[in-house]
Design a protein around this motif. Structure first.
Motif, short mmCIF file in Angstrom:
data_model
loop_
_atom_site.label_atom_id
_atom_site.label_comp_id
_atom_site.label_asym_id
_atom_site.label_seq_id
_atom_site.Cartn_x
_atom_site.Cartn_y
_atom_site.Cartn_z
N LEU A 11 74.75 -50.92 18.64
CA LEU A 11 75.04 -52.35 18.43
C LEU A 11 76.09 -52.81 17.69
O LEU A 11 76.34 -52.47 16.66
N GLN A 13 78.88 -56.01 17.30
CA GLN A 13 79.34 -57.66 17.22
C GLN A 13 80.49 -57.91 18.30
O GLN A 13 81.23 -56.83 18.48
N PRO A 14 80.43 -59.34 18.84
CA PRO A 14 81.59 -59.33 19.88
C PRO A 14 82.91 -59.18 18.89
O PRO A 14 82.85 -59.54 18.10
N LYS A 86 82.79 -57.27 24.44
CA LYS A 86 82.39 -58.54 24.85
C LYS A 86 80.88 -58.50 25.09
O LYS A 86 80.40 -57.51 25.53
N PRO A 87 79.91 -59.51 25.11
CA PRO A 87 78.48 -59.38 25.37
C PRO A 87 78.50 -58.87 26.80
O PRO A 87 77.48 -58.17 26.79
N GLU A 88 79.13 -59.20 27.67
CA GLU A 88 79.01 -58.47 29.11
C GLU A 88 79.51 -57.19 28.94
O GLU A 88 79.09 -56.54 30.22
N THR A 90 77.57 -55.07 27.36
CA THR A 90 76.35 -54.45 27.05
C THR A 90 75.72 -53.64 28.44
O THR A 90 75.79 -54.27 29.59
N THR A 113 75.26 -52.28 22.95
CA THR A 113 74.55 -53.49 22.92
C THR A 113 75.62 -54.66 22.10
O THR A 113 76.05 -54.13 21.17
N SER A 115 76.34 -57.89 20.72
CA SER A 115 75.52 -59.30 20.48
C SER A 115 75.77 -59.68 18.98
O SER A 115 75.95 -58.68 17.95
N SER A 116 75.77 -60.83 18.75
CA SER A 116 75.96 -61.45 17.32
C SER A 116 74.52 -61.55 16.61
O SER A 116 74.47 -62.21 15.45
#
Length: 116
Positions: A11, A13-14, A86-88, A90, A113, A115-116
């Motif tokens: 996991l 963060q962006p 970026k989230p995309e 993931t 993953t 995600s913030s």
């Protein structure tokens, strides 16, 4: 027996970074092109990047200038450096033996993953 074992997902963060590894065994690693593909939730497999036996690299437009593929033939290991995530991005990331979408073996995958 050909084995490809990915690691390094997690996991993040962006804007963050990760380095994925793929330990290869059961074949002469240095003589094969290797690639990374990914599967985002609810989507099909997407080619990400390839590196030839002569170290030529290629990238999907979606990851160009953010991801870097490399290999260490002495360690039989393939890498993918992921930056500016970026989230995309993931997805489950898979190591494959082959070039682009033409491959004969694929690892079990490692989850990334963003995600913030």
């Amino acid at each position: 027996e050909v084995q490809l074992v990915e690691s390094g997902g997690g996991l993040v963060q962006p804007g963050g970074s990760l380095r994925l590894s793929c330990a290869a065994s059961g074949f002469t690693f240095r003589t094969y092109a290797m690639s990374w593909v990914r599967r985002a939730p609810g989507k099909g497999l997407e080619w990400v990047s390839s590196i030839s036996s002569s170290l030529s690299t290629s990238y999907a437009d979606s990851v160009k200038d953010r991801f870097t593929i490399s290999r260490d033939n002495a360690k039989n290991t393939l890498y993918l450096q992921l930056s500016s995530l970026k989230p995309e991005d993931t997805a489950v990331y898979y190591c494959t033996r082959g070039f682009r979408t033409s491959y004969d073996y694929r690892g079990q995958g490692t989850q990334v993953t963003v995600s913030s």
